[in-house]
Scaffold this motif. Sequence first.
Motif, PDB file in Angstrom:
ATOM      1  N   CYS A  86       0.758  -1.182   0.071  1.00 16.68           N
ATOM      2  CA  CYS A  86       0.091   0.050   0.027  1.00 16.68           C
ATOM      3  C   CYS A  86       0.990   1.261   0.077  1.00 16.68           C
ATOM      4  O   CYS A  86       0.594   2.169  -0.550  1.00 16.68           O
ATOM      5  CB  CYS A  86      -1.042  -0.101   1.372  1.00 16.68           C
ATOM      6  SG  CYS A  86      -2.248  -1.028   1.008  1.00 16.68           S
ATOM      7  N   VAL A  87       1.886   1.241   0.870  1.00 15.33           N
ATOM      8  CA  VAL A  87       2.782   2.542   0.818  1.00 15.33           C
ATOM      9  C   VAL A  87       3.456   2.752  -0.550  1.00 15.33           C
ATOM     10  O   VAL A  87       3.601   4.001  -1.105  1.00 15.33           O
ATOM     11  CB  VAL A  87       3.850   2.145   1.859  1.00 15.33           C
ATOM     12  CG1 VAL A  87       5.053   3.172   1.523  1.00 15.33           C
ATOM     13  CG2 VAL A  87       3.106   2.396   3.338  1.00 15.33           C
ATOM     14  N   LYS A  88       3.979   1.856  -1.258  1.00 17.30           N
ATOM     15  CA  LYS A  88       4.286   1.652  -2.581  1.00 17.30           C
ATOM     16  C   LYS A  88       3.419   2.156  -3.466  1.00 17.30           C
ATOM     17  O   LYS A  88       3.670   2.975  -4.509  1.00 17.30           O
ATOM     18  CB  LYS A  88       5.003   0.502  -3.031  1.00 17.30           C
ATOM     19  CG  LYS A  88       6.113   0.035  -2.200  1.00 17.30           C
ATOM     20  CD  LYS A  88       6.670  -1.419  -3.053  1.00 17.30           C
ATOM     21  CE  LYS A  88       8.018  -1.922  -2.182  1.00 17.30           C
ATOM     22  NZ  LYS A  88       8.424  -3.154  -2.944  1.00 17.30           N
ATOM     23  N   ILE A  89       2.251   1.699  -3.478  1.00 20.83           N
ATOM     24  CA  ILE A  89       1.268   1.965  -4.453  1.00 20.83           C
ATOM     25  C   ILE A  89       0.592   3.758  -4.057  1.00 20.83           C
ATOM     26  O   ILE A  89       0.529   4.559  -5.021  1.00 20.83           O
ATOM     27  CB  ILE A  89       0.173   1.264  -4.537  1.00 20.83           C
ATOM     28  CG1 ILE A  89       0.753  -0.201  -5.006  1.00 20.83           C
ATOM     29  CG2 ILE A  89      -0.934   1.801  -5.254  1.00 20.83           C
ATOM     30  CD1 ILE A  89      -0.314  -1.234  -5.120  1.00 20.83           C
ATOM     31  N   PHE A  90       0.059   3.839  -2.958  1.00 22.24           N
ATOM     32  CA  PHE A  90      -0.482   5.100  -2.564  1.00 22.24           C
ATOM     33  C   PHE A  90       0.495   6.081  -2.150  1.00 22.24           C
ATOM     34  O   PHE A  90      -0.021   7.274  -2.166  1.00 22.24           O
ATOM     35  CB  PHE A  90      -1.732   4.462  -1.486  1.00 22.24           C
ATOM     36  CG  PHE A  90      -2.547   3.546  -1.992  1.00 22.24           C
ATOM     37  CD1 PHE A  90      -3.507   4.060  -2.804  1.00 22.24           C
ATOM     38  CD2 PHE A  90      -2.680   2.292  -1.464  1.00 22.24           C
ATOM     39  CE1 PHE A  90      -4.619   3.198  -3.160  1.00 22.24           C
ATOM     40  CE2 PHE A  90      -3.661   1.502  -2.078  1.00 22.24           C
ATOM     41  CZ  PHE A  90      -4.385   1.880  -2.800  1.00 22.24           C
ATOM     42  N   GLU A  91       1.567   5.810  -1.462  1.00 20.28           N
ATOM     43  CA  GLU A  91       2.412   7.071  -1.063  1.00 20.28           C
ATOM     44  C   GLU A  91       3.583   7.115  -1.800  1.00 20.28           C
ATOM     45  O   GLU A  91       4.364   8.522  -1.910  1.00 20.28           O
ATOM     46  CB  GLU A  91       2.802   6.671   0.389  1.00 20.28           C
ATOM     47  CG  GLU A  91       1.885   6.455   1.290  1.00 20.28           C
ATOM     48  CD  GLU A  91       2.026   6.098   2.735  1.00 20.28           C
ATOM     49  OE1 GLU A  91       3.174   6.360   3.026  1.00 20.28           O
ATOM     50  OE2 GLU A  91       1.359   5.659   3.374  1.00 20.28           O
ATOM     51  N   GLY A 108      -6.948  -2.585  -0.419  1.00 17.89           N
ATOM     52  CA  GLY A 108      -6.447  -2.976   0.903  1.00 17.89           C
ATOM     53  C   GLY A 108      -7.020  -4.130   1.481  1.00 17.89           C
ATOM     54  O   GLY A 108      -6.499  -4.965   2.117  1.00 17.89           O
ATOM     55  N   ARG A 109      -8.265  -4.581   1.360  1.00 20.20           N
ATOM     56  CA  ARG A 109      -8.761  -5.753   1.881  1.00 20.20           C
ATOM     57  C   ARG A 109      -8.270  -6.790   0.998  1.00 20.20           C
ATOM     58  O   ARG A 109      -7.928  -7.842   1.698  1.00 20.20           O
ATOM     59  CB  ARG A 109     -10.068  -5.716   1.397  1.00 20.20           C
ATOM     60  CG  ARG A 109     -11.185  -4.877   2.512  1.00 20.20           C
ATOM     61  CD  ARG A 109     -12.598  -5.169   2.092  1.00 20.20           C
ATOM     62  NE  ARG A 109     -13.149  -4.911   0.935  1.00 20.20           N
ATOM     63  CZ  ARG A 109     -13.524  -3.763   0.056  1.00 20.20           C
ATOM     64  NH1 ARG A 109     -13.481  -2.821   0.830  1.00 20.20           N
ATOM     65  NH2 ARG A 109     -14.085  -4.001  -0.798  1.00 20.20           N
ATOM     66  N   GLU A 110      -8.036  -6.782  -0.109  1.00 19.81           N
ATOM     67  CA  GLU A 110      -7.487  -7.961  -1.048  1.00 19.81           C
ATOM     68  C   GLU A 110      -5.816  -8.092  -0.656  1.00 19.81           C
ATOM     69  O   GLU A 110      -5.439  -9.160  -0.408  1.00 19.81           O
ATOM     70  CB  GLU A 110      -7.176  -7.386  -2.681  1.00 19.81           C
ATOM     71  CG  GLU A 110      -8.806  -7.904  -3.139  1.00 19.81           C
ATOM     72  CD  GLU A 110      -9.296  -9.136  -2.665  1.00 19.81           C
ATOM     73  OE1 GLU A 110      -8.545  -9.978  -3.187  1.00 19.81           O
ATOM     74  OE2 GLU A 110     -10.432  -9.525  -2.434  1.00 19.81           O
ATOM     75  N   PHE A 111      -5.162  -6.826  -0.361  1.00 21.56           N
ATOM     76  CA  PHE A 111      -3.740  -7.241  -0.056  1.00 21.56           C
ATOM     77  C   PHE A 111      -3.771  -7.967   1.351  1.00 21.56           C
ATOM     78  O   PHE A 111      -2.786  -8.573   1.648  1.00 21.56           O
ATOM     79  CB  PHE A 111      -2.912  -5.776   0.009  1.00 21.56           C
ATOM     80  CG  PHE A 111      -2.924  -5.158  -1.372  1.00 21.56           C
ATOM     81  CD1 PHE A 111      -2.930  -5.913  -2.556  1.00 21.56           C
ATOM     82  CD2 PHE A 111      -2.764  -3.954  -1.494  1.00 21.56           C
ATOM     83  CE1 PHE A 111      -2.728  -5.257  -3.808  1.00 21.56           C
ATOM     84  CE2 PHE A 111      -2.769  -3.010  -2.734  1.00 21.56           C
ATOM     85  CZ  PHE A 111      -2.625  -3.925  -3.959  1.00 21.56           C
ATOM     86  N   MET A 112      -4.589  -7.458   2.379  1.00 21.86           N
ATOM     87  CA  MET A 112      -4.682  -8.291   3.768  1.00 21.86           C
ATOM     88  C   MET A 112      -4.992  -9.566   3.380  1.00 21.86           C
ATOM     89  O   MET A 112      -4.388 -10.518   4.140  1.00 21.86           O
ATOM     90  CB  MET A 112      -5.595  -7.441   4.475  1.00 21.86           C
ATOM     91  CG  MET A 112      -5.010  -6.326   5.105  1.00 21.86           C
ATOM     92  SD  MET A 112      -3.392  -6.349   6.073  1.00 21.86           S
ATOM     93  CE  MET A 112      -3.927  -7.509   7.205  1.00 21.86           C
ATOM     94  N   SER A 113      -5.932  -9.985   2.723  1.00 28.87           N
ATOM     95  CA  SER A 113      -6.379 -11.390   2.328  1.00 28.87           C
ATOM     96  C   SER A 113      -5.051 -12.307   1.666  1.00 28.87           C
ATOM     97  O   SER A 113      -4.872 -13.088   2.069  1.00 28.87           O
ATOM     98  CB  SER A 113      -7.654 -11.499   1.381  1.00 28.87           C
ATOM     99  OG  SER A 113      -8.467 -10.952   1.836  1.00 28.87           O
ATOM    100  N   ALA A 114      -4.397 -11.455   0.856  1.00 30.48           N
ATOM    101  CA  ALA A 114      -3.229 -12.178   0.090  1.00 30.48           C
ATOM    102  C   ALA A 114      -2.024 -12.280   1.247  1.00 30.48           C
ATOM    103  O   ALA A 114      -1.553 -13.180   1.409  1.00 30.48           O
ATOM    104  CB  ALA A 114      -2.628 -11.209  -0.939  1.00 30.48           C
ATOM    105  N   GLN A 115      -2.095 -11.335   1.971  1.00 25.28           N
ATOM    106  CA  GLN A 115      -0.946 -11.372   3.263  1.00 25.28           C
ATOM    107  C   GLN A 115      -1.181 -12.752   4.181  1.00 25.28           C
ATOM    108  O   GLN A 115      -0.270 -13.389   4.412  1.00 25.28           O
ATOM    109  CB  GLN A 115      -0.841 -10.270   3.944  1.00 25.28           C
ATOM    110  CG  GLN A 115       0.144 -10.274   4.992  1.00 25.28           C
ATOM    111  CD  GLN A 115       0.262  -8.885   5.890  1.00 25.28           C
ATOM    112  OE1 GLN A 115       0.701  -7.811   5.217  1.00 25.28           O
ATOM    113  NE2 GLN A 115      -0.220  -8.902   7.098  1.00 25.28           N
ATOM    114  N   LYS A 116      -2.509 -12.801   4.456  1.00 21.32           N
ATOM    115  CA  LYS A 116      -2.834 -13.831   5.248  1.00 21.32           C
ATOM    116  C   LYS A 116      -2.596 -15.172   4.490  1.00 21.32           C
ATOM    117  O   LYS A 116      -2.065 -16.088   5.319  1.00 21.32           O
ATOM    118  CB  LYS A 116      -4.456 -13.795   5.538  1.00 21.32           C
ATOM    119  CG  LYS A 116      -4.992 -14.718   6.413  1.00 21.32           C
ATOM    120  CD  LYS A 116      -6.607 -14.854   6.657  1.00 21.32           C
ATOM    121  CE  LYS A 116      -7.113 -15.884   7.303  1.00 21.32           C
ATOM    122  NZ  LYS A 116      -8.164 -16.402   6.865  1.00 21.32           N
ATOM    123  N   ALA A 117      -2.934 -15.139   3.289  1.00 21.33           N
ATOM    124  CA  ALA A 117      -2.644 -16.565   2.651  1.00 21.33           C
ATOM    125  C   ALA A 117      -0.972 -16.957   2.481  1.00 21.33           C
ATOM    126  O   ALA A 117      -0.705 -17.906   2.661  1.00 21.33           O
ATOM    127  CB  ALA A 117      -3.096 -16.396   1.074  1.00 21.33           C
TER     128      ALA A 117
END
Length: 127
Positions: A86-91, A108-117
């Motif tokens: 998120c920092v790389k993309i949004f900031e 943000g939701r998808e990145f959290m799901s991907a991190q969990k996986a």
Amino acid sequence: MPETLENIVAIDDELSHRHIDLDPAGYFIIYLDLEAKLICAKHFTNVINEQGLAVDPETGKVIPAKGKVERTQTTLFTGRTAKELCVKIFEETDPCPVTMLDHAAYLGREFMSAQKALLSGEDYVQD
């Protein structure tokens, strides 16, 4: 009455089928690179036509929502965590490749799901 896991899954399943407006700045295909232990997000540009459909800016053809599409991403973003991505993309990206708040929240939701996986070894499938 407390929510059950089944109820929570049903709520999200229903919300996954709602209409959403497409971001004119493009879309992302998210996947895991298990060997490198990275969350990857390919960003593709598009144009939104009069019908609200995403169109390939190079060919003028509508980009189908399902099925395989042969396109080359504009940018590949990678991160070890959802927050890093998120920092790389949004900031750190100027101009930001996301122009709609609902698209940012979705990512943000998808990145959290991907991190969990990634951390659990589960399969990740983008919603």
